[in-house]
Scaffold this motif. Structure first.
Motif, PDB file in Angstrom:
ATOM      1  N   VAL A  45       1.393  -0.761  -0.118  1.00  7.09           N
ATOM      2  CA  VAL A  45       0.226  -0.044  -0.053  1.00  7.09           C
ATOM      3  C   VAL A  45       0.522   1.147  -0.686  1.00  7.09           C
ATOM      4  O   VAL A  45       1.675   1.235   0.653  1.00  7.09           O
ATOM      5  CB  VAL A  45      -0.678  -0.368   1.378  1.00  7.09           C
ATOM      6  CG1 VAL A  45      -1.976   1.488   1.516  1.00  7.09           C
ATOM      7  CG2 VAL A  45      -1.971  -1.251   1.324  1.00  7.09           C
ATOM      8  N   VAL A  46       0.767   1.846  -1.105  1.00  5.33           N
ATOM      9  CA  VAL A  46       1.453   3.142  -1.165  1.00  5.33           C
ATOM     10  C   VAL A  46       0.808   4.029  -1.017  1.00  5.33           C
ATOM     11  O   VAL A  46      -0.144   4.148  -2.158  1.00  5.33           O
ATOM     12  CB  VAL A  46       2.577   3.198  -2.441  1.00  5.33           C
ATOM     13  CG1 VAL A  46       2.728   4.649  -2.917  1.00  5.33           C
ATOM     14  CG2 VAL A  46       3.614   1.811  -2.991  1.00  5.33           C
ATOM     15  N   SER A  47       0.902   5.693  -0.437  1.00  2.75           N
ATOM     16  CA  SER A  47      -0.010   6.788  -0.429  1.00  2.75           C
ATOM     17  C   SER A  47       1.829   7.748  -1.362  1.00  2.75           C
ATOM     18  O   SER A  47       1.810   7.865  -0.212  1.00  2.75           O
ATOM     19  CB  SER A  47      -0.261   6.890   0.947  1.00  2.75           C
ATOM     20  OG  SER A  47      -1.044   8.308   0.988  1.00  2.75           O
ATOM     21  N   GLY A  48       1.263   8.359  -1.878  1.00  2.00           N
ATOM     22  CA  GLY A  48       1.705   9.483  -2.680  1.00  2.00           C
ATOM     23  C   GLY A  48       3.089   9.169  -2.765  1.00  2.00           C
ATOM     24  O   GLY A  48       2.694   8.193  -3.804  1.00  2.00           O
ATOM     25  N   ASP A  49       4.160   9.908  -2.597  1.00  3.40           N
ATOM     26  CA  ASP A  49       5.769   9.177  -2.473  1.00  3.40           C
ATOM     27  C   ASP A  49       5.871   7.469  -1.422  1.00  3.40           C
ATOM     28  O   ASP A  49       7.154   7.041  -1.324  1.00  3.40           O
ATOM     29  CB  ASP A  49       6.396  10.363  -3.207  1.00  3.40           C
ATOM     30  CG  ASP A  49       6.127  10.393  -4.533  1.00  3.40           C
ATOM     31  OD1 ASP A  49       5.587   9.661  -5.345  1.00  3.40           O
ATOM     32  OD2 ASP A  49       6.850  11.437  -5.055  1.00  3.40           O
ATOM     33  N   GLU A  50       5.083   7.207  -0.516  1.00  2.00           N
ATOM     34  CA  GLU A  50       5.631   7.076   0.926  1.00  2.00           C
ATOM     35  C   GLU A  50       4.306   5.623   0.767  1.00  2.00           C
ATOM     36  O   GLU A  50       3.367   5.506   0.762  1.00  2.00           O
ATOM     37  CB  GLU A  50       4.843   7.167   2.431  1.00  2.00           C
ATOM     38  CG  GLU A  50       5.332   6.925   3.540  1.00  2.00           C
ATOM     39  CD  GLU A  50       4.646   7.985   4.551  1.00  2.00           C
ATOM     40  OE1 GLU A  50       4.570   7.353   5.318  1.00  2.00           O
ATOM     41  OE2 GLU A  50       3.924   9.103   4.474  1.00  2.00           O
ATOM     42  N   HIS A  51       5.299   4.359   0.909  1.00  2.00           N
ATOM     43  CA  HIS A  51       5.241   3.402   1.522  1.00  2.00           C
ATOM     44  C   HIS A  51       4.336   2.607   2.462  1.00  2.00           C
ATOM     45  O   HIS A  51       5.097   3.355   4.134  1.00  2.00           O
ATOM     46  CB  HIS A  51       6.453   2.032   1.514  1.00  2.00           C
ATOM     47  CG  HIS A  51       5.938   0.898   1.954  1.00  2.00           C
ATOM     48  ND1 HIS A  51       6.619   0.802   2.799  1.00  2.00           N
ATOM     49  CD2 HIS A  51       5.414   0.038   1.289  1.00  2.00           C
ATOM     50  CE1 HIS A  51       5.891  -1.285   3.524  1.00  2.00           C
ATOM     51  NE2 HIS A  51       5.476  -1.376   2.801  1.00  2.00           N
ATOM     52  N   LEU A  52       3.257   3.164   3.028  1.00  2.00           N
ATOM     53  CA  LEU A  52       2.637   2.836   4.129  1.00  2.00           C
ATOM     54  C   LEU A  52       2.546   1.421   4.806  1.00  2.00           C
ATOM     55  O   LEU A  52       2.980   1.365   6.413  1.00  2.00           O
ATOM     56  CB  LEU A  52       1.118   2.862   4.177  1.00  2.00           C
ATOM     57  CG  LEU A  52       1.004   4.178   3.494  1.00  2.00           C
ATOM     58  CD1 LEU A  52      -1.017   4.537   3.321  1.00  2.00           C
ATOM     59  CD2 LEU A  52       0.859   4.789   4.590  1.00  2.00           C
ATOM     60  N   CYS A  53       2.387   0.328   4.341  1.00  2.00           N
ATOM     61  CA  CYS A  53       2.881  -0.848   5.034  1.00  2.00           C
ATOM     62  C   CYS A  53       2.292  -2.044   3.318  1.00  2.00           C
ATOM     63  O   CYS A  53       1.771  -1.603   2.681  1.00  2.00           O
ATOM     64  CB  CYS A  53       1.444  -1.155   6.064  1.00  2.00           C
ATOM     65  SG  CYS A  53      -0.715  -0.987   5.051  1.00  2.00           S
ATOM     66  N   THR A  54       2.745  -3.141   3.720  1.00  2.00           N
ATOM     67  CA  THR A  54       2.768  -4.398   2.941  1.00  2.00           C
ATOM     68  C   THR A  54       1.265  -5.158   4.064  1.00  2.00           C
ATOM     69  O   THR A  54       1.625  -5.416   5.519  1.00  2.00           O
ATOM     70  CB  THR A  54       3.975  -4.957   2.741  1.00  2.00           C
ATOM     71  OG1 THR A  54       4.603  -4.375   1.996  1.00  2.00           O
ATOM     72  CG2 THR A  54       3.203  -6.053   1.974  1.00  2.00           C
ATOM     73  N   LEU A  55      -0.072  -5.465   3.562  1.00  2.00           N
ATOM     74  CA  LEU A  55      -0.945  -6.596   3.642  1.00  2.00           C
ATOM     75  C   LEU A  55      -1.279  -7.271   3.549  1.00  2.00           C
ATOM     76  O   LEU A  55      -0.902  -8.194   2.214  1.00  2.00           O
ATOM     77  CB  LEU A  55      -2.283  -5.803   4.205  1.00  2.00           C
ATOM     78  CG  LEU A  55      -2.013  -4.756   4.081  1.00  2.00           C
ATOM     79  CD1 LEU A  55      -3.770  -3.953   4.048  1.00  2.00           C
ATOM     80  CD2 LEU A  55      -1.849  -3.965   6.263  1.00  2.00           C
ATOM     81  N   GLN A  56      -1.284  -8.065   3.860  1.00  2.00           N
ATOM     82  CA  GLN A  56      -1.741 -10.271   3.779  1.00  2.00           C
ATOM     83  C   GLN A  56      -2.983 -10.983   4.572  1.00  2.00           C
ATOM     84  O   GLN A  56      -3.131 -10.652   5.641  1.00  2.00           O
ATOM     85  CB  GLN A  56      -0.789 -11.534   4.405  1.00  2.00           C
ATOM     86  CG  GLN A  56      -0.735 -12.516   4.154  1.00  2.00           C
ATOM     87  CD  GLN A  56       0.156 -13.228   4.181  1.00  2.00           C
ATOM     88  OE1 GLN A  56       1.366 -13.006   5.033  1.00  2.00           O
ATOM     89  NE2 GLN A  56       0.808 -14.426   3.345  1.00  2.00           N
ATOM     90  N   LYS A  57      -3.704 -10.860   3.427  1.00  2.00           N
ATOM     91  CA  LYS A  57      -4.927 -11.882   4.292  1.00  2.00           C
ATOM     92  C   LYS A  57      -4.989 -12.971   4.616  1.00  2.00           C
ATOM     93  O   LYS A  57      -3.990 -14.017   4.061  1.00  2.00           O
ATOM     94  CB  LYS A  57      -6.243 -11.193   3.195  1.00  2.00           C
ATOM     95  CG  LYS A  57      -7.334 -11.808   3.483  1.00  2.00           C
ATOM     96  CD  LYS A  57      -8.324 -11.812   2.635  1.00  2.00           C
ATOM     97  CE  LYS A  57     -10.082 -12.216   3.162  1.00  2.00           C
ATOM     98  NZ  LYS A  57     -10.801 -12.175   2.295  1.00  2.00           N
ATOM     99  N   THR A  58      -5.014 -12.916   6.232  1.00  2.00           N
ATOM    100  CA  THR A  58      -4.892 -14.192   6.782  1.00  2.00           C
ATOM    101  C   THR A  58      -5.797 -15.497   7.124  1.00  2.00           C
ATOM    102  O   THR A  58      -5.592 -16.472   7.178  1.00  2.00           O
ATOM    103  CB  THR A  58      -4.276 -13.941   8.394  1.00  2.00           C
ATOM    104  OG1 THR A  58      -5.254 -13.121   8.954  1.00  2.00           O
ATOM    105  CG2 THR A  58      -3.198 -13.776   7.767  1.00  2.00           C
ATOM    106  N   CYS A  59      -7.540 -14.761   7.384  1.00  2.00           N
ATOM    107  CA  CYS A  59      -8.643 -15.034   6.779  1.00  2.00           C
ATOM    108  C   CYS A  59      -9.871 -15.075   6.685  1.00  2.00           C
ATOM    109  O   CYS A  59      -9.550 -13.558   6.456  1.00  2.00           O
ATOM    110  CB  CYS A  59      -8.498 -15.883   8.646  1.00  2.00           C
ATOM    111  SG  CYS A  59      -8.710 -14.445   9.742  1.00  2.00           S
ATOM    112  N   ASP A  60     -11.102 -15.347   6.609  1.00  2.00           N
ATOM    113  CA  ASP A  60     -11.686 -14.734   5.658  1.00  2.00           C
ATOM    114  C   ASP A  60     -13.093 -14.984   6.370  1.00  2.00           C
ATOM    115  O   ASP A  60     -13.493 -13.686   6.125  1.00  2.00           O
ATOM    116  CB  ASP A  60     -12.180 -16.296   4.264  1.00  2.00           C
ATOM    117  CG  ASP A  60     -11.161 -15.925   3.119  1.00  2.00           C
ATOM    118  OD1 ASP A  60     -11.167 -15.080   2.882  1.00  2.00           O
ATOM    119  OD2 ASP A  60     -10.826 -16.834   2.908  1.00  2.00           O
TER     120      ASP A  60
END
Length: 91
Positions: A45-60
């Motif tokens: 996830v990127v906002s502007g030129d900044e990396h905010l975070c990296t996410l992973q879906k772990t359960c449904d």
């Protein structure tokens, strides 16, 4: 019989290209347009030129998202994950 007929193709739920979502990042009522880049089973996830975070879906059920990189608060992880899921469900 065609070689292609030998394989079963399933539609992948994960988008293959980057996409934009709108999220209230700072709980101010103003929505920001962020870029989401799918990479294997994670979403960068990127906002502007900044990396905010990296996410992973772990359960449904219930839907769970985990931050694998970055320093955003848990509430924002949930909002971002929900927005990503909403986008994917529209595909």
């Amino acid at each position: 019989m065609n070689e292609m007929d030998e394989f079963e193709f399933e539609a992948s739920e994960q988008p293959e290209e980057a996409f934009h979502i709108e999220v209230d990042l700072y709980e101010t009522g103003d929505h920001s347009n962020v870029l989401v880049v799918p990479c294997n089973d994670t979403y960068i996830v990127v906002s502007g030129d900044e990396h905010l975070c990296t996410l992973q879906k772990t359960c449904d059920e219930p839907e769970c998202w985990e931050q694998t990189d970055g320093l955003v608060e848990d509430e924002l992880v949930e909002r971002l994950g929900s927005a990503i899921s909403g986008y994917i469900s529209q595909l």
